[in-house]
Scaffold this motif. Structure first.
Motif, PDB file in Angstrom:
ATOM      1  N   ASN A   1      -0.271   5.027  -8.667  1.00 49.87           N
ATOM      2  CA  ASN A   1       0.175   6.192  -7.801  1.00 49.87           C
ATOM      3  C   ASN A   1      -0.411   6.014  -6.215  1.00 49.87           C
ATOM      4  OD1 ASN A   1       2.531   6.721  -8.718  1.00 49.87           O
ATOM      5  ND2 ASN A   1       1.477   8.262  -9.503  1.00 49.87           N
ATOM      6  N   SER A   2      -0.100   5.991  -5.042  1.00 50.85           N
ATOM      7  CA  SER A   2      -0.764   5.491  -3.702  1.00 50.85           C
ATOM      8  C   SER A   2      -1.551   4.174  -3.991  1.00 50.85           C
ATOM      9  CB  SER A   2      -1.766   6.619  -3.839  1.00 50.85           C
ATOM     10  OG  SER A   2      -0.280   8.110  -3.290  1.00 50.85           O
ATOM     11  N   LEU A   3      -1.306   3.420  -4.167  1.00 54.68           N
ATOM     12  CA  LEU A   3      -1.843   2.324  -4.098  1.00 54.68           C
ATOM     13  C   LEU A   3      -2.978   1.762  -2.877  1.00 54.68           C
ATOM     14  CD1 LEU A   3       0.701   0.757  -7.552  1.00 54.68           C
ATOM     15  CD2 LEU A   3      -3.005   1.196  -7.840  1.00 54.68           C
ATOM     16  N   GLU A   4      -4.024   1.347  -3.509  1.00 56.31           N
ATOM     17  CA  GLU A   4      -4.582   1.128  -1.753  1.00 56.31           C
ATOM     18  C   GLU A   4      -5.175  -0.511  -2.129  1.00 56.31           C
ATOM     19  OE1 GLU A   4      -7.561   3.719  -2.321  1.00 56.31           O
ATOM     20  OE2 GLU A   4      -6.769   5.910  -1.795  1.00 56.31           O
ATOM     21  N   PRO A   5      -4.819  -1.382  -1.012  1.00 56.46           N
ATOM     22  CA  PRO A   5      -5.838  -2.758  -1.135  1.00 56.46           C
ATOM     23  C   PRO A   5      -6.298  -3.084  -2.769  1.00 56.46           C
ATOM     24  CG  PRO A   5      -5.331  -2.693   0.880  1.00 56.46           C
ATOM     25  CD  PRO A   5      -4.900  -0.593   0.201  1.00 56.46           C
TER      26      PRO A   5
ATOM     27  N   PRO B   1       0.691  -1.330   0.195  1.00 54.83           N
ATOM     28  CA  PRO B   1       0.014   0.002   0.054  1.00 54.83           C
ATOM     29  C   PRO B   1       0.275   1.216  -0.087  1.00 54.83           C
ATOM     30  CG  PRO B   1      -0.963  -1.601   1.440  1.00 54.83           C
ATOM     31  CD  PRO B   1       0.659  -2.359   0.844  1.00 54.83           C
ATOM     32  N   GLY B   2       0.234   2.403  -0.803  1.00 54.43           N
ATOM     33  CA  GLY B   2       1.121   3.840  -0.866  1.00 54.43           C
ATOM     34  C   GLY B   2       1.717   3.827  -1.799  1.00 54.43           C
ATOM     35  N   GLU B   3       2.245   2.210  -2.226  1.00 55.03           N
ATOM     36  CA  GLU B   3       3.225   2.323  -3.507  1.00 55.03           C
ATOM     37  C   GLU B   3       2.733   3.041  -5.051  1.00 55.03           C
ATOM     38  OE1 GLU B   3       7.103  -0.413  -1.497  1.00 55.03           O
ATOM     39  OE2 GLU B   3       5.765  -1.304  -3.449  1.00 55.03           O
ATOM     40  N   SER B   4       3.095   2.371  -5.781  1.00 50.44           N
ATOM     41  CA  SER B   4       3.190   2.639  -7.218  1.00 50.44           C
ATOM     42  C   SER B   4       3.541   1.787  -8.743  1.00 50.44           C
ATOM     43  CB  SER B   4       3.897   3.985  -7.541  1.00 50.44           C
ATOM     44  OG  SER B   4       3.672   4.769  -6.591  1.00 50.44           O
ATOM     45  N   LEU B   5       3.106   2.058  -9.370  1.00 53.12           N
ATOM     46  CA  LEU B   5       3.335   0.893 -10.700  1.00 53.12           C
ATOM     47  C   LEU B   5       2.573   1.721 -11.401  1.00 53.12           C
ATOM     48  CD1 LEU B   5       1.574  -2.736  -8.772  1.00 53.12           C
ATOM     49  CD2 LEU B   5       3.648  -1.930 -10.274  1.00 53.12           C
ATOM     50  N   ARG B   6       3.295   0.763 -13.041  1.00 52.70           N
ATOM     51  CA  ARG B   6       3.137   2.053 -14.717  1.00 52.70           C
ATOM     52  C   ARG B   6       2.593   0.175 -14.768  1.00 52.70           C
ATOM     53  NH1 ARG B   6       6.336   5.025 -19.044  1.00 52.70           N
ATOM     54  NH2 ARG B   6       4.840   6.871 -18.074  1.00 52.70           N
ATOM     55  N   LEU B   7       1.436   0.845 -15.943  1.00 54.62           N
ATOM     56  CA  LEU B   7       0.727  -0.845 -17.066  1.00 54.62           C
ATOM     57  C   LEU B   7       0.782   0.091 -18.493  1.00 54.62           C
ATOM     58  CD1 LEU B   7      -2.770  -1.662 -15.053  1.00 54.62           C
ATOM     59  CD2 LEU B   7      -0.324  -2.725 -14.951  1.00 54.62           C
ATOM     60  N   SER B   8       1.301  -0.505 -18.741  1.00 54.38           N
ATOM     61  CA  SER B   8       1.750   0.120 -20.642  1.00 54.38           C
ATOM     62  C   SER B   8       0.665  -1.227 -21.295  1.00 54.38           C
ATOM     63  CB  SER B   8       2.702  -0.369 -20.903  1.00 54.38           C
ATOM     64  OG  SER B   8       4.248   0.202 -20.082  1.00 54.38           O
ATOM     65  N   CYS B   9       0.376  -0.161 -22.841  1.00 55.22           N
ATOM     66  CA  CYS B   9      -0.876  -0.509 -22.812  1.00 55.22           C
ATOM     67  C   CYS B   9      -0.401  -0.422 -24.575  1.00 55.22           C
ATOM     68  CB  CYS B   9      -2.096  -1.040 -23.106  1.00 55.22           C
ATOM     69  SG  CYS B   9      -3.533  -1.539 -24.863  1.00 55.22           S
ATOM     70  N   ALA B  10       0.239  -1.613 -25.628  1.00 62.35           N
ATOM     71  CA  ALA B  10       0.445  -1.165 -26.823  1.00 62.35           C
ATOM     72  C   ALA B  10      -0.261  -1.949 -28.161  1.00 62.35           C
ATOM     73  CB  ALA B  10       2.322  -1.665 -27.633  1.00 62.35           C
ATOM     74  N   ALA B  11      -1.083  -0.822 -29.149  1.00 59.68           N
ATOM     75  CA  ALA B  11      -1.832  -1.633 -29.998  1.00 59.68           C
ATOM     76  C   ALA B  11      -0.900  -1.174 -31.305  1.00 59.68           C
ATOM     77  CB  ALA B  11      -2.768  -0.265 -30.051  1.00 59.68           C
TER      78      ALA B  11
END
Length: 115
Positions: free
Chosen positions: A83-87, A14-24
């Protein structure tokens, strides 16, 4: 036809960050909007955020101020910075493309937020 390939996701605290990508790829000119839905166990799939060809965005209230969608038109790729990810953000995230002939979907990527 449009093909979507997702990357990113994973397990964070919790509180950490991730990035998702989507290539078309495929018939790119037919795409009117792209974005992400998510589905948690036992829940219906819900729209997280979408971005239109003109750059108009639409976020679900629960992620406003925490998630940001962006795109790189040269790479035909959209990104979701979380950002600020939550459960409560734990779900499978699906990239989508809304086209003139219907919707296309990515394979889905798991995001798990847990301590």
């Amino acid at each position: 036809q449009v093909q979507l390939v997702e990357s990113g996701g994973g397990l964070v605290q919790p509180g950490e960050s991730l990035r998702l990508s989507c290539a078309a790829s495929g018939i790119i000119f037919s795409i009117n909007a792209m974005g992400w839905y998510r589905q948690a166990p036992g829940n219906q799939r819900e729209l997280v955020v979408g971005i239109t060809r003109r750059g108009r965005t639409n976020y679900v209230d629960s992620v406003k101020g925490r998630f940001t969608i962006s795109r790189d038109d040269a790479k035909n790729t959209v990104y979701l910075d979380m950002n600020s990810l939550e459960p409560e953000d734990t779900a499978v995230y699906y990239c989508y493309a809304e086209t003139t002939t219907g919707y296309f979907w990515g394979q889905g990527t798991q995001v798990t937020v847990s301590s």
